[in-house]
Write a protein that holds these residues in place. Structure first.
Motif, mmCIF file in Angstrom:
data_model
loop_
_atom_site.group_PDB
_atom_site.id
_atom_site.type_symbol
_atom_site.label_atom_id
_atom_site.label_comp_id
_atom_site.label_asym_id
_atom_site.label_seq_id
_atom_site.Cartn_x
_atom_site.Cartn_y
_atom_site.Cartn_z
ATOM 1 N N ASP A 159 -44.819 39.168 59.614
ATOM 2 C CA ASP A 159 -43.662 39.790 58.974
ATOM 3 C C ASP A 159 -42.441 39.698 59.876
ATOM 4 N N VAL A 160 -41.275 39.615 59.242
ATOM 5 C CA VAL A 160 -39.989 39.661 59.945
ATOM 6 C C VAL A 160 -39.084 40.598 59.153
ATOM 7 N N MET A 162 -36.377 42.029 57.039
ATOM 8 C CA MET A 162 -35.688 41.223 56.035
ATOM 9 C C MET A 162 -34.259 40.800 56.409
ATOM 10 N N PRO A 163 -33.402 41.683 56.939
ATOM 11 C CA PRO A 163 -32.069 41.204 57.310
ATOM 12 C C PRO A 163 -32.107 40.071 58.338
ATOM 13 N N VAL A 164 -33.045 40.143 59.270
ATOM 14 C CA VAL A 164 -33.198 39.077 60.267
ATOM 15 C C VAL A 164 -33.733 37.813 59.608
ATOM 16 N N LEU A 165 -34.704 37.972 58.716
ATOM 17 C CA LEU A 165 -35.271 36.816 58.027
ATOM 18 C C LEU A 165 -34.225 36.140 57.153
ATOM 19 N N GLU A 267 -38.840 40.284 66.796
ATOM 20 C CA GLU A 267 -38.245 40.069 68.119
ATOM 21 C C GLU A 267 -38.190 38.581 68.462
ATOM 22 N N ALA A 268 -39.215 37.843 68.079
ATOM 23 C CA ALA A 268 -39.231 36.404 68.357
ATOM 24 C C ALA A 268 -38.116 35.685 67.609
ATOM 25 N N SER A 276 -37.725 33.550 73.101
ATOM 26 C CA SER A 276 -38.299 33.573 71.758
ATOM 27 C C SER A 276 -39.757 33.121 71.779
ATOM 28 N N ILE A 277 -40.037 32.067 72.543
ATOM 29 C CA ILE A 277 -41.408 31.568 72.663
ATOM 30 C C ILE A 277 -42.321 32.631 73.265
ATOM 31 N N GLU A 278 -41.822 33.305 74.312
ATOM 32 C CA GLU A 278 -42.612 34.350 74.966
ATOM 33 C C GLU A 278 -42.876 35.513 74.015
ATOM 34 N N ALA A 279 -41.853 35.901 73.237
ATOM 35 C CA ALA A 279 -42.014 37.015 72.301
ATOM 36 C C ALA A 279 -43.015 36.656 71.199
ATOM 37 N N TRP A 280 -42.969 35.431 70.717
ATOM 38 C CA TRP A 280 -43.923 34.987 69.707
ATOM 39 C C TRP A 280 -45.357 35.049 70.244
ATOM 40 N N GLU A 281 -45.554 34.573 71.451
ATOM 41 C CA GLU A 281 -46.887 34.585 72.045
ATOM 42 C C GLU A 281 -47.378 36.018 72.246
#
Length: 317
Positions: A159-160, A162-165, A267-268, A276-281
């Protein structure tokens, strides 16, 4: 890091035939042992494909596409199909297999997906079903009795906020336009204006109808204005789709008996580059890996994870 599913399997019991065609190795503590399937859900643009490929590279897995438009041949940019590079060597099923003008209903998906999942499990690998078409998932998991009798499912919801997505979707549409979205859609322009069947239903085709009808008659400025309006419609309709998909997931969570593991990737999406990569992981890939690892090694069909539930603001109005 690749985690081997075979390491979690127990030693095979003695084969004992049981009336009805089953045998003892299908039973554990008085119940039928089922093969396991991972299902990755989420609205468009949230990173379902990314997560499914991350998991497939960490487990011995293959991916089954459950996106209504990606099952069709063509429109690779508009339907946002994963590229060969993005697949990272992971086999994908039901991706670009249907002729563009064919009718592919939920029952067709169930038949094709069941065949693919059976083939993957027979090879000793883990099936990962990923896509935004929740009606397909419901038809397979809830409504198909044969699938229910054979498989146990682990649900992951990416999930993300909605405003960010919506902001991300807008940027993605601009990138698609730069990557020849217009030329791709032109191949499916229908002079009769019929965009109700097959791949023509994809967002990004009908929105360009007016542009294609008039581009040869207008000057540069007017063409640019119509194209900008069409691009704005693509963005708006994609955002509407994301909201609709979110509502469907919430309904499924509330109305079904599924335990859906929640992963918040916001956050990612807010960060850039290495952050961004670190937050995704940290927030998505690693927690999902832990859940799937426990699911594959766990005998208890009432498996539950420790992933947090979505925030209370997510209510269906």
């Amino acid at each position: 890091m690749r985690i081997s599913f075979s390491a979690c399997k127990q030693a095979q019991p003695l084969q004992v035939n049981i009336p009805g065609g089953l045998n003892m190795d299908q039973f554990i503590l008085g119940r039928c042992r089922k093969d396991k399937v991972v299902i990755v859900m989420g609205a468009t643009g949230t990173g379902k494909s990314r997560l499914s490929i991350d998991l497939a590279t960490r487990f011995d897995a293959e991916i089954v596409n459950s996106d209504k438009m990606q099952v069709y041949k063509g429109l690779n940019i508009i339907t946002n199909k994963v590229t060969e590079e993005e697949c990272r060597g992971v086999p994908h099923h039901l991706l670009g297999i249907v002729e563009p003008d064919a009718d592919f209903a939920a029952v067709d998906f169930v038949n094709h997906a069941s065949t693919a999942v059976d083939s993957i499990t027979r090879s000793g690998r883990v099936p990962i079903i990923a896509g935004g078409s929740n009606s397909y998932i419901k038809a397979l998991v809830n409504d198909d009795m044969e699938f229910k009798s054979k498989y146990e499912c682990c649900f992951l919801w990416v999930d993300v906020w909605m405003p960010v997505l919506h902001s991300f979707v807008s940027e993605r549409v601009d990138k698609m336009v730069d990557a020849s979205l217009i030329d791709e859609a032109r191949e499916f322009f229908d002079p009769e204006g019929n965009y109700s069947c097959g791949i023509k239903r994809a967002i990004g085709v009908s929105e360009l109808d007016e542009f294609f009808r008039n581009e040869s008659f207008l000057d540069y400025d007017k063409r640019a204005s119509i194209l900008e309006d069409a691009t704005d419609k693509i963005k708006a309709n994609t955002c509407k789709l994301a909201c609709h998909q979110l509502q469907n997931i919430l309904r499924l969570r509330n109305q079904s008996e599924w335990h859906i593991n929640y992963l918040n990737a916001t956050e990612a999406f807010l960060k850039r580059g290495l952050e961004s990569i670190e937050a995704w992981e940290r927030l998505v890939a690693r927690p999902a890996t832990r859940v799937v690892d426990r699911f594959l090694c766990e005998d208890d069909v009432n498996f539950m994870s420790a992933i947090a539930l979505p925030p209370p603001i997510y209510q269906i109005m």
